[in-house]
Structure formats: C-alpha cells, structure tokens
Design a protein around this motif. Structure first.
Motif, mmCIF file in Angstrom:
data_model
loop_
_atom_site.group_PDB
_atom_site.id
_atom_site.type_symbol
_atom_site.label_atom_id
_atom_site.label_comp_id
_atom_site.label_asym_id
_atom_site.label_seq_id
_atom_site.Cartn_x
_atom_site.Cartn_y
_atom_site.Cartn_z
ATOM 1 N N ASP A 269 0.784 -1.241 0.000
ATOM 2 C CA ASP A 269 0.000 0.000 0.000
ATOM 3 C C ASP A 269 0.814 1.289 0.000
ATOM 4 O O ASP A 269 0.252 2.375 -0.041
ATOM 5 N N THR A 270 2.158 1.179 0.041
ATOM 6 C CA THR A 270 2.994 2.382 0.135
ATOM 7 C C THR A 270 4.232 2.258 -0.736
ATOM 8 O O THR A 270 4.802 1.174 -0.871
ATOM 9 N N ILE A 271 4.638 3.396 -1.332
ATOM 10 C CA ILE A 271 5.934 3.460 -2.024
ATOM 11 C C ILE A 271 6.781 4.484 -1.272
ATOM 12 O O ILE A 271 6.375 5.631 -1.096
ATOM 13 N N TYR A 272 7.945 4.040 -0.818
ATOM 14 C CA TYR A 272 8.882 4.914 -0.117
ATOM 15 C C TYR A 272 10.057 5.241 -1.033
ATOM 16 O O TYR A 272 10.529 4.387 -1.796
ATOM 17 N N TYR A 273 10.567 6.460 -0.902
ATOM 18 C CA TYR A 273 11.801 6.862 -1.586
ATOM 19 C C TYR A 273 12.693 7.508 -0.525
ATOM 20 O O TYR A 273 12.382 8.582 -0.018
ATOM 21 N N PHE A 274 13.792 6.838 -0.182
ATOM 22 C CA PHE A 274 14.695 7.340 0.848
ATOM 23 C C PHE A 274 15.988 7.860 0.226
ATOM 24 O O PHE A 274 16.552 7.226 -0.672
ATOM 25 N N VAL A 275 16.471 8.995 0.727
ATOM 26 C CA VAL A 275 17.759 9.525 0.277
ATOM 27 C C VAL A 275 18.864 8.699 0.925
ATOM 28 O O VAL A 275 18.806 8.397 2.117
ATOM 29 N N ASN A 276 19.863 8.318 0.143
ATOM 30 C CA ASN A 276 20.948 7.455 0.638
ATOM 31 C C ASN A 276 22.147 8.314 1.050
ATOM 32 O O ASN A 276 23.078 8.503 0.274
ATOM 33 N N LEU A 277 22.126 8.823 2.279
ATOM 34 C CA LEU A 277 23.191 9.748 2.690
ATOM 35 C C LEU A 277 24.200 9.145 3.665
ATOM 36 O O LEU A 277 25.351 8.979 3.317
ATOM 37 N N ARG A 278 23.821 8.842 4.909
ATOM 38 C CA ARG A 278 24.806 8.300 5.859
ATOM 39 C C ARG A 278 25.072 6.854 5.475
ATOM 40 O O ARG A 278 24.379 5.947 5.907
ATOM 41 N N CYS A 279 26.083 6.653 4.642
ATOM 42 C CA CYS A 279 26.303 5.316 4.105
ATOM 43 C C CYS A 279 27.786 5.050 3.875
ATOM 44 O O CYS A 279 28.613 5.968 3.863
ATOM 45 N N ALA A 280 28.093 3.781 3.691
ATOM 46 C CA ALA A 280 29.475 3.376 3.440
ATOM 47 C C ALA A 280 29.491 2.211 2.462
ATOM 48 O O ALA A 280 28.598 1.356 2.468
ATOM 49 N N LYS A 281 30.514 2.191 1.621
ATOM 50 C CA LYS A 281 30.759 1.067 0.730
ATOM 51 C C LYS A 281 31.791 0.176 1.415
ATOM 52 O O LYS A 281 32.845 0.660 1.855
ATOM 53 N N LEU A 282 31.486 -1.115 1.528
ATOM 54 C CA LEU A 282 32.308 -2.027 2.311
ATOM 55 C C LEU A 282 33.129 -2.959 1.420
ATOM 56 O O LEU A 282 32.622 -3.508 0.438
ATOM 57 N N TYR A 283 34.391 -3.113 1.804
ATOM 58 C CA TYR A 283 35.280 -4.068 1.158
ATOM 59 C C TYR A 283 35.897 -4.949 2.245
ATOM 60 O O TYR A 283 35.800 -4.648 3.435
ATOM 61 N N ARG A 284 36.559 -6.020 1.823
ATOM 62 C CA ARG A 284 37.209 -6.900 2.808
ATOM 63 C C ARG A 284 38.279 -6.155 3.606
ATOM 64 O O ARG A 284 38.481 -6.420 4.783
ATOM 65 N N ASN A 285 38.972 -5.230 2.929
ATOM 66 C CA ASN A 285 40.110 -4.583 3.583
ATOM 67 C C ASN A 285 39.972 -3.074 3.739
ATOM 68 O O ASN A 285 40.925 -2.397 4.126
ATOM 69 N N SER A 286 38.794 -2.519 3.427
ATOM 70 C CA SER A 286 38.615 -1.074 3.600
ATOM 71 C C SER A 286 37.135 -0.709 3.671
ATOM 72 O O SER A 286 36.284 -1.437 3.163
#
Length: 322
Positions: A269-286
C-alpha cells in the motif's frame, strides 16, 4: 542479499528473490546506475537472520584503490567552491568526499548492522551484499512517500547540520530555506493544496538538521515524475540544480556512486523513496565512508571539515572492526 528496517519499525525485511517483481531498487546520484533486488518484501525473524551466512568473506575485494583527500586538500577545495558560490551568487552547493578507513582485518557485518539499527530507530537502515557491491547505511530523509490508497504524497526539506548541543546560526537557517522553496515549486505543479509544517529540529544520532514537512494529494501516475524532479534535491546537490551538478563533477575527486542517490521500497500500500546519505561502501580490507555538506557564501572551511568528520561517525562508530 539485502536486509533492511523501515523508520520506526523494528521488523527486519528482505526480498524473496521472485523474478517477477523488484520491490527494492537503489539509484545512483547521477541516475546512471540502478541496482534491483528481485522479489517481494518478506519479514525475516531474528533467528533466521542469525542463521544467515554473512561474513567478511562475503565482501568484495577493493579494486578501486582510491586515495582519500587530506584535510589540507579538502580545505583548499572548499575555498575554491566558496569563490564559485560568491561569483555566481549561489544559495548553496553540496560538496562531498570519501573518508577511507583501512585499520582493520575483519568486519562483523551482522553486529555492525544491528548496532546501526539500534542507533538510528527513525531512519531507513539497510545492508546489502551482491557480487560487486556491499553497502550499509542509515538515514531518515524521505525523498517521497506515496500512499496508494489515499494518494497522499509526503516529502521533507532537510538541511543544515550541527552537533545536537549547538544553536542554529544564520548560515544553517539560510541553507534550509531554498530547499523548502525548491520542493514547494515542484509540488505546486501537481497539487492544488500543499500542507506545510513549521520548521523543527530533526535529531539523527550525534547531529541535528532543520526539517520542514510537506503533504499533498497527487495522481498515482505522476509519482515517479515528481521523484525525478525532486532528485537530486538541494540538500544533496545545491541550487540551481544543473549548474551545481556540473560543479560537483568538476570539484569532487571521486564518483558518488550510490551516495546521495535514492532507494525505492514498494510495499502493498505504500511506495517509499529514501535519500541514501549516511552510508558506506564495504570491502574486505577497507571501508569507504561518503560524507558531505551544504556550502554557502558564509561557510567556514574548518567547520565544514569538522561537520564531515562528525557525519562519518554515523556508520563508522557502529561497525565492529577487528
């Protein structure tokens, strides 16, 4: 695989991998990249989450080999950006950077995600890992929320950042005003009546923002069009949009990728659109933490640097690194 929690909802969700629907989609800042997670949204019990195999080995290797900007480099860039803002009389331009953290050998992904969910109950919180990408984030800015039954559309103007204990200055107040104006100018093309709240404090962990809410009744077929007009908002780009986007590409050292893009979540019943701000891209070593700020003619480069350092802690302080 993707795991997420909606704002003020402690139920854990994932998708069931049915190929006939995409309930969760991530869009990059420049709209050039779209990641779809096929399937319907289903609830996952804590026991099922604990049984899931989510280890450091699931993460991709870092093939980008980016080098983070030093503080000096970033401050010098900010001075140039402020010159452009003054020369062109811009209300605001949003500049971002990557903070790269490598001082670890292992990430406890499950516990890090659980910590993030506990720290930000009013945010959209997510973690996903696929063959090429792994991201984690939590942010409470709603780009749009559409009720399929009542046809009510909601959005918000969120701008200005300070530590929770500090008082608002003219800089933050003036930074938020054009964001509200931008939203109203778009909505008035689609709705007869727009409901606007008073501006108030929006707390997000160790920092706060200025927030104004908007509601309007719109036609279902116009929702995606409105989202395309709203994105990227002045909160993640600046005003005027096209000029600021050009200068972001000119000044920023790294591509934003999914940072400052948006996430679409569609339920029954709902469509949400969230801004992707406080985020991180994760790797095995960084860990690559994406942080930025709204720069105005009144900006102080040193304070802007401190603001990005504060924002980087949103994800970093919740990660369990060994």
């Amino acid at each position: 695989m993707i795991y997420f929690k909606l704002p003020f909802d402690e139920n854990l969700y994932t998708t069931d991998h049915h190929l006939n629907t995409d309930s969760v989609c991530f869009y990059s800042f420049d709209n050039a990249q779209q990641l779809n997670f096929p399937g319907n949204i289903v609830e996952l019990s804590p026991e099922e989450f604990e049984k899931a195999s989510i280890t450091n080995e699931s993460l991709p290797d870092n093939k980008d080999h980016f080098t983070a900007e030093t503080k000096t480099e970033y401050l010098q860039k900010l001075e140039k950006v402020i010159e452009v803002i003054k020369e062109n009389e811009l209300p605001k331009l949003v500049l971002s950077r990557r903070k790269i953290f490598t001082d670890f050998s292992n990430i406890d992904l499950k516990q890090g995600f659980k910590n993030l969910c506990t720290s930000y109950p009013n945010a959209f919180r997510y973690m996903f890992i696929d063959d090429e990408n792994a991201w984690m984030g939590a942010f409470s800015e709603v780009l749009g929320k559409f009720n399929k039954i009542t046809h009510q559309f909601e959005t918000m103007s969120l701008a200005g950042t300070l530590p929770v204990s500090e008082s608002w200055s003219e800089k933050e107040i003036e930074e938020q005003k054009p964001v509200s104006g931008y939203i109203k100018n778009i909505l008035k093309n689609y709705a007869v009546h727009i409901e606007e709240s008073d501006t108030y404090d929006h707390i997000s962990g160790n920092i706060k923002h200025l927030r104004t809410d908007f509601k309007a009744e719109i036609k279902p077929e116009e929702v995606d069009k409105i989202i395309q007009e709203l994105h990227p908002t002045p909160a993640v780009c600046g005003i005027p949009k096209d000029f600021c986007k050009e200068n972001i590409q000119k000044f920023e050292k790294f591509p934003r990728e999914l940072y400052a893009g948006y996430i679409k979540i569609e339920t029954e019943d709902t469509i949400y659109y969230f801004v992707n701000l406080r985020c991180a891209k994760l790797y095995r070593n960084s860990v690559h933490l994406f942080v930025g700020g709204g720069i105005t003619a009144q900006s102080n480069p040193e304070k802007e640097w401190i603001e990005t350092e504060l924002k980087s802690q949103a994800v970093l302080k919740n990660l369990v690194l060994g």
